[in-house]
Design a protein around this motif. Structure first.
Motif, PDB file in Angstrom:
ATOM      1  N   GLY A 204       0.820  -1.215   0.000  1.00  0.00           N
ATOM      2  CA  GLY A 204       0.000   0.000   0.000  1.00  0.00           C
ATOM      3  C   GLY A 204       0.850   1.259   0.000  1.00  0.00           C
TER       4      GLY A 204
ATOM      5  N   LYS B 248      -2.800  -0.865  -4.857  1.00  0.00           N
ATOM      6  CA  LYS B 248      -4.104  -0.984  -4.201  1.00  0.00           C
ATOM      7  C   LYS B 248      -4.253  -2.433  -3.729  1.00  0.00           C
TER       8      LYS B 248
ATOM      9  N   LEU C 280      -6.133  -5.521  -1.193  1.00  0.00           N
ATOM     10  CA  LEU C 280      -7.228  -6.042  -0.369  1.00  0.00           C
ATOM     11  C   LEU C 280      -6.647  -7.158   0.501  1.00  0.00           C
TER      12      LEU C 280
ATOM     13  N   ILE D 249     -16.145  -5.232   2.769  1.00  0.00           N
ATOM     14  CA  ILE D 249     -14.884  -4.470   2.794  1.00  0.00           C
ATOM     15  C   ILE D 249     -14.915  -3.314   3.803  1.00  0.00           C
TER      16      ILE D 249
ATOM     17  N   LYS E  66     -12.376  -0.099   5.252  1.00  0.00           N
ATOM     18  CA  LYS E  66     -11.134   0.672   5.057  1.00  0.00           C
ATOM     19  C   LYS E  66     -10.320   0.567   6.343  1.00  0.00           C
ATOM     20  N   CYS E  67      -8.997   0.465   6.194  1.00  0.00           N
ATOM     21  CA  CYS E  67      -8.202   0.453   7.423  1.00  0.00           C
ATOM     22  C   CYS E  67      -7.214   1.610   7.409  1.00  0.00           C
ATOM     23  N   THR E  68      -6.448   1.752   8.498  1.00  0.00           N
ATOM     24  CA  THR E  68      -5.579   2.925   8.640  1.00  0.00           C
ATOM     25  C   THR E  68      -4.396   2.900   7.674  1.00  0.00           C
TER      26      THR E  68
ATOM     27  N   ASN F 212      -4.089   2.826   1.106  1.00  0.00           N
ATOM     28  CA  ASN F 212      -4.360   1.967  -0.055  1.00  0.00           C
ATOM     29  C   ASN F 212      -4.721   0.525   0.295  1.00  0.00           C
TER      30      ASN F 212
ATOM     31  N   ASP G  23      -7.571  -2.122   1.847  1.00  0.00           N
ATOM     32  CA  ASP G  23      -8.919  -2.471   2.317  1.00  0.00           C
ATOM     33  C   ASP G  23      -8.848  -3.852   2.965  1.00  0.00           C
TER      34      ASP G  23
ATOM     35  N   TYR H 284      -8.173  -4.319  -7.589  1.00  0.00           N
ATOM     36  CA  TYR H 284      -6.964  -4.279  -6.762  1.00  0.00           C
ATOM     37  C   TYR H 284      -5.740  -4.747  -7.554  1.00  0.00           C
TER      38      TYR H 284
END
Length: 255
Positions: free
Chosen positions: A28, A33, A35, A74, A76-78, A81, A83, A119
């Motif tokens: 990321g 991108k 996942l 899905i 979003k995390c910290t 880019n 997920d 992704y």
């Protein structure tokens, strides 16, 4: 088209989740991108990126059941880019529930068709077993990274895993490739660590990543803060190692 990489080894404690979380975060940061899919009922990859596992309502269980789509699961995390499709302890039941289903090994592969193109990389953190969950991950994957701990029993069970991969290639997924063997928890001060590295490199040559993940206190601390090593301490040895691994993976897949 996203490349799906499963991180698998039926041995526990070899660094599968650490690798899944930190490889995803490193890719990321390098502007890919990503996942991250948590396919382990222990849900450590989910909590390791700051997700409250108890509040997960839609996750890997629901997409394997096909009661929800990956897009609905899905989060979003910290990490930039990245997920996540999280797991929950209810994933334990999936092996029993899928047993009678037709094409039960293809449930994850089928579910991911709808998001694969969105992704660059899809990373699957597998459970420490060779059960139906891992079988689904390996059937869905384009390749597999096998973390190997630099310790005495490192090669024990590796033959079994490689045989499982061969039979999956034969029956379910002829395109499954071995992305590489990843040496983890390396301590240069220990003769044993160095012996394991030599042994693995001698036996498996080009299959072994050049990057070796060293033992690092920060790597162990990061999950308790719900952060990847990149977020937690970008200057640590662990962060440098995983960024190097991510660069190797990108290079390998750009040829």
């Amino acid at each position: 088209m996203g490349k799906i990489i499963a991180i698998a080894n039926q041995k526990g404690g070899v660094g599968k989740t650490t690798t899944s979380v930190n490889l995803a975060a490193s890719l990321g940061v390098l502007e890919k991108k990503v996942l991250l899919i948590d396919a382990d009922p222990q849900a450590n990859a989910s909590s390791g990126v700051g997700i409250d596992v108890d509040s997960v309502e839609i996750g890997t269980y629901q997409i394997l059941e096909h009661s929800n789509t990956p897009l609905e699961a899905i989060i979003k995390c910290t990490a930039p880019n990245v997920d996540v499709i999280p797991a929950h302890i209810d994933l334990v039941a999936i092996e029993i529930e899928l047993v009678d289903k037709e094409n039960r090994e293809y449930m994850l592969k089928k579910a991911l068709e709808s998001v694969k193109d969105q992704y660059d990389f899809i990373i699957i953190d597998c459970a420490p077993s060779l059960g139906l969950l891992t079988l689904n991950a390996l059937t869905a994957a384009d390749s597999v990274i096998i973390p190997i701990q630099c310790e005495y029993f490192a090669l024990e069970g590796l033959g079994k895993l490689l045989n499982t991969i061969k039979s999956i290639q034969k029956i379910h997924n002829p395109d499954l490739d071995i992305e590489g063997l990843l040496l983890t928890m390396y301590d240069s001060r220990l003769r044993l660590s160095n012996q394991v590295v030599e042994e693995v490199q001698k036996h498996f040559n080009d299959m072994v990543f050049d990057t070796i993940i060293q033992r690092n206190v920060k790597l162990s601390e990061a999950p308790s803060f719900g952060e990847s090593i990149i977020n937690y301490d970008a200057t640590s040895k662990g962060a440098v190692n995983y960024l190097s691994l991510a660069e190797e993976v990108i290079k390998k897949n750009s040829n």
